[in-house]
Write an enzyme that holds these catalytic residues in place. Structure first.
Site, PDB file in Angstrom:
ATOM      1  CE  LYS A   1     -27.818  22.414  94.097  1.00  0.00           C
ATOM      2  NZ  LYS A   1     -27.508  21.458  95.348  1.00  0.00           N
TER       3      LYS A   1
ATOM      4  CB  SER B   1     -20.028  19.548  93.351  1.00  0.00           C
ATOM      5  OG  SER B   1     -20.199  18.025  93.717  1.00  0.00           O
TER       6      SER B   1
ATOM      7  CG  HIS C   1     -19.995  13.141  97.078  1.00  0.00           C
ATOM      8  ND1 HIS C   1     -19.662  14.309  96.010  1.00  0.00           N
ATOM      9  CD2 HIS C   1     -20.632  13.892  97.610  1.00  0.00           C
ATOM     10  CE1 HIS C   1     -20.770  15.164  96.449  1.00  0.00           C
ATOM     11  NE2 HIS C   1     -20.674  15.493  96.781  1.00  0.00           N
TER      12      HIS C   1
ATOM     13  NE  ARG D   1     -19.782  19.263 102.851  1.00  0.00           N
ATOM     14  CZ  ARG D   1     -20.019  19.728 101.603  1.00  0.00           C
ATOM     15  NH1 ARG D   1     -19.628  19.751 100.749  1.00  0.00           N
ATOM     16  NH2 ARG D   1     -20.623  20.094 101.383  1.00  0.00           N
TER      17      ARG D   1
HETATM   18  P1  ADP Z   1     -26.335  18.302  97.326  1.00  0.00           P
HETATM   19  O1  ADP Z   1     -26.742  19.489  95.735  1.00  0.00           O
HETATM   20  O2  ADP Z   1     -27.885  17.811  97.474  1.00  0.00           O
HETATM   21  O3  ADP Z   1     -25.881  19.023  98.651  1.00  0.00           O
HETATM   22  P2  ADP Z   1     -24.479  17.156  96.771  1.00  0.00           P
HETATM   23  O4  ADP Z   1     -23.935  16.151  95.681  1.00  0.00           O
HETATM   24  O5  ADP Z   1     -24.121  18.615  96.833  1.00  0.00           O
HETATM   25  O6  ADP Z   1     -25.699  17.161  97.160  1.00  0.00           O
HETATM   26  O7  ADP Z   1     -23.755  16.216  97.962  1.00  0.00           O
HETATM   27  C1  ADP Z   1     -24.772  15.102  98.186  1.00  0.00           C
HETATM   28  C2  ADP Z   1     -24.386  15.191  99.810  1.00  0.00           C
HETATM   29  O8  ADP Z   1     -22.856  14.850 100.186  1.00  0.00           O
HETATM   30  C3  ADP Z   1     -25.212  15.593 100.611  1.00  0.00           C
HETATM   31  O9  ADP Z   1     -24.813  14.898 102.386  1.00  0.00           O
HETATM   32  C4  ADP Z   1     -23.584  16.568 101.172  1.00  0.00           C
HETATM   33  O10 ADP Z   1     -23.483  16.679 102.839  1.00  0.00           O
HETATM   34  C5  ADP Z   1     -22.439  15.360 101.702  1.00  0.00           C
HETATM   35  N1  ADP Z   1     -20.799  15.767 100.946  1.00  0.00           N
HETATM   36  C6  ADP Z   1     -20.837  16.821  99.768  1.00  0.00           C
HETATM   37  N2  ADP Z   1     -19.410  16.897  99.772  1.00  0.00           N
HETATM   38  C7  ADP Z   1     -18.754  16.105 100.888  1.00  0.00           C
HETATM   39  C8  ADP Z   1     -17.498  15.953 101.815  1.00  0.00           C
HETATM   40  N3  ADP Z   1     -16.777  16.097 101.056  1.00  0.00           N
HETATM   41  N4  ADP Z   1     -16.962  14.915 102.528  1.00  0.00           N
HETATM   42  C9  ADP Z   1     -18.781  13.906 102.864  1.00  0.00           C
HETATM   43  N5  ADP Z   1     -19.753  14.090 102.865  1.00  0.00           N
HETATM   44  C10 ADP Z   1     -19.678  14.880 101.347  1.00  0.00           C
END
Ligand code: ADP
Length: 164
Positions: free
Chosen positions: A48, A135, A24, A97
């Site tokens: 969630k 996450s 992120h 990803r």
């Molecule tokens: P959500 O619950 O909306 O999926 P996340 O917090 O899991 O939110 O992720 C937010 C954004 O960050 C999403 O677009 C996700 O694809 C992207 N993301 C999550 N992990 C990574 C990573 N390791 N590298 C790049 N982008 C990521």
């Protein structure tokens, strides 16, 4: 809801960030310079089950992005496009990803555009170093008492490792 004029030069990176990972943070560092103002929104999603409270996630995000110019961390409960409307944001940023991420993201981007044609979605590809990080993987590894410092910023690792 206020009617701030929408500008594509305001960007929004919405997510759960439970917790924020190095993946992120990499997206935030790469996306922020593309915009005049860059908002990182903790979107509250009641479906969630969260590890960190939304307020805690905001605090952690503020700490880990403090050195990145133009970043504002906000908390929003509701639809992403309503968040965009409220802050006058014209560009949603999401990270990709894998093909699975793209399949998940495409319908959301299309729905968002149909809900508000002034709001577009911009995808950035994950850096190869971080594309395996999510996450949920961080939470899974931490739940078995293992160190997560290779996947998250130090502020998050300290909090999670303290519970080991
Ligand atoms: P959500 O619950 O909306 O999926 P996340 O917090 O899991 O939110 O992720 C937010 C954004 O960050 C999403 O677009 C996700 O694809 C992207 N993301 C999550 N992990 C990574 C990573 N390791 N590298 C790049 N982008 C990521």
């Amino acid at each position: 809801m206020s009617r701030k004029k929408i500008s594509p030069r305001r960007g929004l990176y919405p997510g759960s960030f439970d917790p924020v990972t190095l993946g992120h943070l990499d997206i935030i560092r790469r996306a922020a310079p593309l915009f005049d103002e860059f908002y990182v929104a903790v979107l509250v999603n009641s479906a969630k089950k969260a590890l960190f409270s939304a307020e805690e996630r905001v605090k952690i995000l503020q700490a880990v992005t403090a050195d990145i110019p133009g970043v504002r961390v906000i908390l929003f409960s509701g639809l992403t496009v309503d968040c965009c409307r409220q802050y006058g944001i014209g560009t949603i940023v999401r990270g990709l990803r894998s093909g699975a991420d793209l399949e998940y993201e495409l319908p959301i981007a299309r729905v968002n555009r149909s809900l508000d044609p002034e709001v577009d979605t911009l995808f950035l590809t994950a850096d190869a170093r971080y594309e395996y990080i999510s996450s949920s993987i961080v939470k899974e590894v931490a739940s078995y008492g293992r160190d997560v410092s290779a996947m998250v910023p130090p502020e998050v690792a300290e909090r999670m490792n303290a519970q080991r």
